[in-house]
Motif scaffolding. Structure first.
Motif, PDB file in Angstrom:
ATOM      1  N   THR A 216       0.282  -1.005   0.027  1.00 30.53           N
ATOM      2  CA  THR A 216       0.218   0.113   0.131  1.00 30.53           C
ATOM      3  C   THR A 216       0.861   1.602  -0.173  1.00 30.53           C
ATOM      4  O   THR A 216       0.181   2.548  -0.847  1.00 30.53           O
ATOM      5  CB  THR A 216      -0.712   0.135   0.856  1.00 30.53           C
ATOM      6  OG1 THR A 216      -0.514  -0.726   2.641  1.00 30.53           O
ATOM      7  CG2 THR A 216      -1.820  -0.930   1.124  1.00 30.53           C
ATOM      8  N   TRP A 226      -2.619  -2.964  -3.157  1.00 27.61           N
ATOM      9  CA  TRP A 226      -2.795  -3.263  -1.837  1.00 27.61           C
ATOM     10  C   TRP A 226      -2.387  -4.713  -1.757  1.00 27.61           C
ATOM     11  O   TRP A 226      -1.221  -5.412  -2.766  1.00 27.61           O
ATOM     12  CB  TRP A 226      -3.835  -3.784  -1.519  1.00 27.61           C
ATOM     13  CG  TRP A 226      -5.050  -3.874  -2.511  1.00 27.61           C
ATOM     14  CD1 TRP A 226      -5.603  -5.696  -2.028  1.00 27.61           C
ATOM     15  CD2 TRP A 226      -6.526  -3.620  -3.394  1.00 27.61           C
ATOM     16  NE1 TRP A 226      -5.701  -5.774  -3.261  1.00 27.61           N
ATOM     17  CE2 TRP A 226      -6.950  -4.762  -3.579  1.00 27.61           C
ATOM     18  CE3 TRP A 226      -5.886  -2.683  -3.828  1.00 27.61           C
ATOM     19  CZ2 TRP A 226      -7.268  -4.579  -5.355  1.00 27.61           C
ATOM     20  CZ3 TRP A 226      -7.149  -2.811  -5.372  1.00 27.61           C
ATOM     21  CH2 TRP A 226      -7.749  -3.379  -5.564  1.00 27.61           C
ATOM     22  N   CYS A 314      -6.495   0.248   1.155  1.00 29.51           N
ATOM     23  CA  CYS A 314      -5.111   1.305   0.636  1.00 29.51           C
ATOM     24  C   CYS A 314      -5.471   2.494   1.404  1.00 29.51           C
ATOM     25  O   CYS A 314      -7.268   2.492   1.448  1.00 29.51           O
ATOM     26  CB  CYS A 314      -5.486   1.010  -0.624  1.00 29.51           C
ATOM     27  SG  CYS A 314      -7.037   2.075  -1.610  1.00 29.51           S
TER      28      CYS A 314
END
Length: 891
Positions: A216, A226, A314
């Motif tokens: 992230t 992510w 994220c």
């Protein structure tokens, strides 16, 4: 990427005389309706769907669902998302390559072409998790640690060198280069990706999934990415879409600017605390507002990095002028920078002060001027503590653990001229990806060291200090700023380029110090600039672990204790015995800026010119080329896993689980570190005993993380964390259980093997937030190999739930407020899980029948957390990789 393009939105964009085809969101909006205030992160998902529309996995209804999101700010629509690329580090990358290699073996044995097993998306694997801090505090530390790393990991590195030449679309960044996230931020990430197809160059957002949860970090650069489990990443490599529900997006509006003396670390710890309180698990977080104008890209990356700690999928920052400035600073190609600007503006993905704010599911606001100097600990990243309260916080820890009466007592260290007390800082580490991407805090650390030495301060002799930057550029700019010498003089010598202390590669403490801690049951501290401080992770002897900015790491090394209020108490005394306070040696923003100004793009261009070449150690590793790997049966690092042994047989349809035993009963916040530790292997543990049977001496055990290519080690290490607590044994720590019937105490591994011999299925019971932490595929693989058929928990962390399903293990969730406690489960029961059949549906309710030792029976309902139709297919096939392999063999 064949697209039906039902909205007829493919267009051409000319940038500096070169034409790029792209899928235009403004054109799509002519049919979908106004999407200008859709969060930028969702615009990235929408573009992805437009580009991959095939009427099989992606339909026109998916676009409509994203456009309709603006009305309800949420959606229950499942979409199939295809990231542009995959990023791996070696702890998670080695088992992924082992799986791909085992799949090639399975295809070959079935008479197929092993070359059919190849990544279809570009994959970069950065070897960054294997260097350990064996040597520290000397000019030779780096070379000595590298030499030991190469010696320990020769078998793994030979295997990765083979993979480098055997697989297409697969690049390896050799050891000693940097941390995967920083290499991604400084070099691999492009913001806008391009691909040549049918004589055209297609431009589209750079997106990725990574096998490290801190993937992230790249969201700070405006790149949507992510962490996923290694299992899911392997499927993505092999062309499977990432199945997901259109997420809720929480907006965090930033205003103002950070005050003098406040760092990006203080900011991210504040953000983490706020977002954890808000509840953002499984959601996107997107940052917006005028505060972004004052937030350097490195600070954005620091915030993006810790998304797993605040629980979000994220933490995304849209592209703006600061993004372009960073691309230029890091030596990116001017043609690419021009494309990023033109593409972002054409797609409505560009942020500036004239843009209307996006609409979000929920919104929080933070005035940056209110952020205070902070740490987080002693065992969770979201537990922020103001700098002035750290001493009181530690005293509370002493009180709750019954150590308060002896808090000030010193214990002699054999052969040394000092005592050790509770709260002593025994590890001070500038480490890991969170902050070693950030020149502001690293320069600040160097300036604190300089000013401390000028005032006659020195680190305390019981502190193990280290500097493990995320990239070689860091040491270049510290050297150019003239700060390396001061860090060296305080013992913060370079120990390696990689993820060291934060992942548990902190290395041994000096023997006399370790003995004093053990003999007197001391609660001592580590202070590290990383992102994880879970129990047992940093070092098995260190129970209190504190996350802090690099300059504060240096300050705590000077103080030597966490039982201090740095706002009012001195760090030490100068030659004239005058007190020296933190404020006396803390650099001004102007001093930090002056040092940061010495960084230029040529540093990055030089360091990344031959990033895939490696040093003489790497180049000297000999490999035997070939499409399939010649497994070495005597290797203790890499073995052919048993996952695909029965792939030639049709899968068994799901069926009820009868008379299962409870392998373990856990509380809340069981992390993937608890389930599958990455750090030290105890000699007396099942994994340690196994290695000794192979002739491996304890000093050569290396770590669990380094041995993830050997399933025999990893299944023995499952639930073997020294700090895990199985409630069947009261408050006792360690990976043991009570074998039923009878209640004999065994290691969890030994009990599981005995149950397997008897054909008894197993279940694990847990509380809230099961599987938080790293995106560790072995936490699911090990669970599978122990014979666990289901995990029943109050709630699951996103990645681990997905990993369990990906390995064919049921993730089941208590409902209606029920828990292991309200149901009176103590681990002696037999459980039968009913309602499983070939027509299982996503999020179906199932029944658990309970038979107790006194013969009484009852039942309760659970929610089956197979969340999507794709996951149903994977579960039926025995797992996600089995599904892919069966498809390949079938075709």
């Amino acid at each position: 990427m064949p697209s039906v393009d039902s909205l007829k939105c493919r267009r051409s964009l000319e940038v500096n005389g070169k034409a790029y085809d792209y899928y235009s969101l403004p054109e799509a909006a002519k049919q979908l309706g106004d999407i200008s205030r859709l969060p930028t992160s969702l615009k990235v998902l929408l573009e992805n769907l437009l580009r991959w529309e095939d009427n099989l996995t992606v339909h026109a209804e998916d676009f409509a669902a994203l456009a309709a999101w603006l009305q309800s700010r949420s959606s229950d629509r499942e979409i199939q998302y295809r990231p542009a690329r995959v990023l791996m580090q070696d702890f998670t990358g080695v088992p992924a390559v082992v799986d791909l290699t085992a799949m090639r073996d399975a295809v070959s044995k079935a008479g197929g072409d092993p070359q059919r097993i190849n990544p279809l998306s570009p994959v970069d694997l950065v070897i960054d998790h294997s260097v350990m801090v064996d040597r520290f505090g000397s000019e030779q530390a780096f070379e000595q640690n590298v030499a030991m790393e190469m010696k320990r990991n020769g078998e793994r590195y030979e295997f990765l060198r083979w993979g480098q030449q055997a697989f297409d679309n697969f690049r390896v960044v050799p050891p000693g280069t940097g941390i995967c996230h920083q290499v991604n931020l400084e070099y691999l990430g492009q913001v806008v990706w391009t691909r040549d197809e049918d004589g055209k160059t297609i431009a589209y957002p750079d997106t990725l999934v990574g096998t490290d949860s801190h993937t992230t970090m790249i969201n700070g650069l405006g790149v949507l990415g992510w962490g996923v489990g290694g299992i899911e990443a392997e499927a993505a490599m092999l062309g499977q879409p990432v199945s997901m529900l259109i997420p809720e997006v929480v907006g965090m509006r930033l205003t103002g600017k950070l005050n003098e003396g406040v760092t990006a670390t203080d900011l991210v710890l504040t953000v983490t605390q706020m977002l954890r309180k808000q509840g953002v698990v499984g959601k996107f977080v997107e940052f917006f507002g005028p505060g972004l104008d004052h937030l350097p890209l490195a600070d954005r990356a620091t915030i993006g990095n810790m998304a797993p700690e605040y629980g979000a999928t994220c933490g995304f920052f849209p592209v703006d002028q600061i993004t372009l400035d960073y691309l230029r600073l890091t030596g990116r190609d001017e043609e690419r920078i021009a494309l990023v600007e033109a593409y972002s503006k054409a797609q409505g993905m560009w942020r500036d002060t004239s843009s209307p704010d996006p609409l979000f599911t929920a919104t929080l606001e933070l005035d940056l001027s209110e952020v205070q100097p902070s740490l987080a600990g002693p065992k969770r990243p979201q537990d922020r503590v103001s700098l002035g309260d750290i001493g009181a916080s530690f005293d509370l820890l002493l009180e709750t653990s019954g150590r308060k009466p002896q808090a000030d007592q010193g214990f002699a260290v054999t052969g040394e001229q000092f005592d050790l007390k509770h709260g002593a800082v025994v590890i001070a580490a500038i480490t890991s990806c969170t902050n070693t991407s950030n020149p502001n805090v690293l320069m600040a650390a160097g300036l604190v060291a300089k000013k401390a030495l000028e005032r006659g301060l020195q680190r305390k002799p019981w502190v193990k200090s280290s500097l493990a930057p995320g990239s070689k550029v860091v040491t270049d700019y510290l050297e150019r700023a003239g700060l390396t010498t001061y860090l060296d003089q305080l013992g913060f010598n370079l120990v390696g380029y990689g993820c060291t202390t934060c992942i548990g590669n902190s290395g041994p403490l000096p023997e006399a110090i370790g003995q004093t801690i053990t003999d007197n049951d001391l609660i001592v501290s580590s202070v590290l600039s990383g992102n994880r401080n879970f129990e047992g992770r940093v070092h098995p002897m260190v129970k209190a672990n504190w996350l802090a900015s690099p300059p504060l790491v240096v300050a705590f090394a000077l103080a030597g204790t966490t039982r201090i209020d740095m706002n009012s108490e001195p760090l030490g005394h100068d030659a004239q015995n005058r007190p020296v306070y933190l404020r006396d040696i803390w650099p001004s923003s102007a001093e930090v800026s002056e040092a940061v100004a010495k960084i230029d793009g040529q540093m990055f261009r030089t360091r990344y010119a031959d990033v895939f070449t490696g040093d003489e150690h790497w180049q000297s590793i000999a490999v035997t080329p070939g499409d399939t790997y010649t497994w070495n049966d005597s290797s203790s690092y890499v073995q052919n896993p048993p996952f695909f042994e029965h792939i030639g047989q049709p899968p068994q349809p799901p069926r009820n689980i009868e008379n299962a035993r409870i392998l373990a009963l856990f509380g809340d916040s069981i992390t993937t570190d608890h389930i599958s530790p990455a750090g030290n292997i105890k000699a007396s543990s099942p994994a340690g005993l196994y290695l000794q049977q192979l002739g491996v001496q304890p000093e050569d055990f290396n770590s669990y993380g380094s041995r993830r290519g050997n399933h025999e080690v990893m299944m023995r290490g499952t639930f073997a964390n020294i700090r895990i607590k199985n409630e069947m044994l009261g408050g006792e720590e360690g990976g043991n259980t009570l074998y039923q019937p009878g209640g004999e105490k065994l290691s969890i591994y030994d009990a599981a093997m005995r149950y397997q011999t008897e054909g008894v299925p197993l279940v694990v019971i847990a509380g809230k937030e099961y599987g938080t932490g790293s995106s560790r595929d072995w936490a699911a693989k090990g669970t599978n190999l122990l014979g666990v058929k289901a995990v029943i928990a109050e709630s699951f962390e996103r990645i681990h739930r997905s990993n369990l399903i990906g390995m064919g293990v049921l993730a089941l969730q208590f409902v209606d407020g029920q828990t292991r406690k309200t149901l009176g489960l103590d681990g002696t029961e037999k459980l039968s899980i009913r309602g499983l059949s070939a027509d299982i549906k996503p999020r179906q309710m199932l029944t658990v029948d309970v038979e107790r030792t006194d013969g009484s029976r009852n039942s309760f309902q659970v929610l089956c957390r197979i969340d999507t139709l794709n996951e149903v297919q994977y579960f039926k096939a025995g797992g996600i990789l089995h599904f892919v392999l069966r498809q390949l063999l079938g075709s």
